[in-house]
Design a protein around this motif. Structure first.
Motif, PDB file in Angstrom:
ATOM      1  N   VAL A   8     -14.167   6.215  18.493  1.00  0.00           N
ATOM      2  CA  VAL A   8     -13.961   7.393  17.482  1.00  0.00           C
ATOM      3  C   VAL A   8     -13.427   7.000  16.570  1.00  0.00           C
ATOM      4  O   VAL A   8     -13.609   7.665  14.954  1.00  0.00           O
ATOM      5  N   ARG A   9     -12.502   6.075  16.401  1.00  0.00           N
ATOM      6  CA  ARG A   9     -11.828   5.304  15.375  1.00  0.00           C
ATOM      7  C   ARG A   9     -12.665   4.828  14.273  1.00  0.00           C
ATOM      8  O   ARG A   9     -12.643   4.899  12.761  1.00  0.00           O
ATOM      9  N   VAL A  10     -13.748   4.107  14.645  1.00  0.00           N
ATOM     10  CA  VAL A  10     -14.742   3.393  13.978  1.00  0.00           C
ATOM     11  C   VAL A  10     -15.573   4.740  13.170  1.00  0.00           C
ATOM     12  O   VAL A  10     -15.931   4.512  12.066  1.00  0.00           O
ATOM     13  N   ILE A  11     -15.774   5.709  13.992  1.00  0.00           N
ATOM     14  CA  ILE A  11     -16.456   6.880  13.362  1.00  0.00           C
ATOM     15  C   ILE A  11     -15.708   7.768  12.198  1.00  0.00           C
ATOM     16  O   ILE A  11     -16.042   8.113  11.234  1.00  0.00           O
ATOM     17  N   ASP A  12     -14.617   7.677  12.468  1.00  0.00           N
ATOM     18  CA  ASP A  12     -13.519   8.288  11.484  1.00  0.00           C
ATOM     19  C   ASP A  12     -13.483   7.560  10.274  1.00  0.00           C
ATOM     20  O   ASP A  12     -13.613   7.758   9.129  1.00  0.00           O
ATOM     21  N   MET A  13     -13.500   6.218  10.416  1.00  0.00           N
ATOM     22  CA  MET A  13     -13.572   5.162   9.218  1.00  0.00           C
ATOM     23  C   MET A  13     -14.827   5.197   8.479  1.00  0.00           C
ATOM     24  O   MET A  13     -14.801   5.217   7.141  1.00  0.00           O
ATOM     25  N   GLU A  17     -15.385   6.069   4.659  1.00  0.00           N
ATOM     26  CA  GLU A  17     -15.942   5.430   3.809  1.00  0.00           C
ATOM     27  C   GLU A  17     -16.888   6.115   3.064  1.00  0.00           C
ATOM     28  O   GLU A  17     -17.322   6.096   1.897  1.00  0.00           O
ATOM     29  N   ILE A  18     -17.688   7.032   3.735  1.00  0.00           N
ATOM     30  CA  ILE A  18     -18.747   7.941   2.961  1.00  0.00           C
ATOM     31  C   ILE A  18     -18.185   8.671   2.004  1.00  0.00           C
ATOM     32  O   ILE A  18     -18.595   8.890   0.923  1.00  0.00           O
ATOM     33  N   ALA A  19     -17.040   9.309   2.358  1.00  0.00           N
ATOM     34  CA  ALA A  19     -16.287  10.082   1.234  1.00  0.00           C
ATOM     35  C   ALA A  19     -16.007   9.296   0.242  1.00  0.00           C
ATOM     36  O   ALA A  19     -16.212   9.682  -0.848  1.00  0.00           O
ATOM     37  N   ALA A  20     -15.386   8.267   0.515  1.00  0.00           N
ATOM     38  CA  ALA A  20     -14.991   7.290  -0.856  1.00  0.00           C
ATOM     39  C   ALA A  20     -16.262   6.934  -1.537  1.00  0.00           C
ATOM     40  O   ALA A  20     -16.009   6.833  -2.913  1.00  0.00           O
ATOM     41  N   LEU A  21     -17.260   6.467  -0.910  1.00  0.00           N
ATOM     42  CA  LEU A  21     -18.707   6.323  -1.787  1.00  0.00           C
ATOM     43  C   LEU A  21     -18.822   7.547  -2.634  1.00  0.00           C
ATOM     44  O   LEU A  21     -19.341   7.283  -3.827  1.00  0.00           O
ATOM     45  N   LYS A  22     -18.821   8.599  -2.064  1.00  0.00           N
ATOM     46  CA  LYS A  22     -19.398   9.805  -2.750  1.00  0.00           C
ATOM     47  C   LYS A  22     -18.438  10.104  -3.944  1.00  0.00           C
ATOM     48  O   LYS A  22     -18.745  10.820  -4.940  1.00  0.00           O
ATOM     49  N   GLU A  30     -12.128   0.530  -0.163  1.00  0.00           N
ATOM     50  CA  GLU A  30     -11.570  -0.618   0.537  1.00  0.00           C
ATOM     51  C   GLU A  30     -10.545  -0.248   1.598  1.00  0.00           C
ATOM     52  O   GLU A  30     -10.675  -1.117   2.803  1.00  0.00           O
ATOM     53  N   ARG A  31     -10.050   0.365   1.694  1.00  0.00           N
ATOM     54  CA  ARG A  31      -8.854   0.959   2.784  1.00  0.00           C
ATOM     55  C   ARG A  31      -9.581   1.280   4.126  1.00  0.00           C
ATOM     56  O   ARG A  31      -9.499   1.027   4.958  1.00  0.00           O
ATOM     57  N   ALA A  32     -10.875   2.290   3.571  1.00  0.00           N
ATOM     58  CA  ALA A  32     -11.558   2.693   4.855  1.00  0.00           C
ATOM     59  C   ALA A  32     -12.381   1.573   5.344  1.00  0.00           C
ATOM     60  O   ALA A  32     -12.482   1.410   6.719  1.00  0.00           O
TER      61      ALA A  32
END
Length: 103
Positions: A8-13, A17-22, A30-32
């Protein structure tokens, strides 16, 4: 932490990542990514074992999200390549139908 919680933690990250890429948020990316790698390491440390239907579903979701991240990264790389080609005066080497290159 158990394997479910780690997944679940991996999925959250991956969502982060997707949100940061968008958003083109490089600091957020980098954080994600760092947090995702730590979550994957925690998952690895928990070891292998039989997976129930819920765990398999979480793995499939993580895999799908990872593919989505890969697609975004590839699109960004292609955009950068195209911009660099335009700046350097190159025509680009784009591809048309059936993979035939055109200038």
């Amino acid at each position: 932490m158990n394997r479910r919680d780690a997944l679940v933690r991996v999925i959250d990250m991956l969502h982060a990542e997707i949100a940061a890429l968008k958003a083109n948020d490089m600091a957020g990316l980098e954080r994600a990514t760092g947090n995702k790698l730590r979550a994957i390491e925690a998952l690895r440390a928990l070891g292998d074992g039989p997976a129930d239907a819920e765990l398999r579903g979480l793995v499939e979701e993580a895999d799908r999200l990872n593919d989505t991240c890969r697609i975004y990264v590839n699109l960004m790389a292609a955009n950068v390549r195209r911009r660099l080609q335009l700046l350097s005066g190159q025509s680009g080497g784009a591809y048309g139908r059936a993979g035939v290159a055109y200038a």
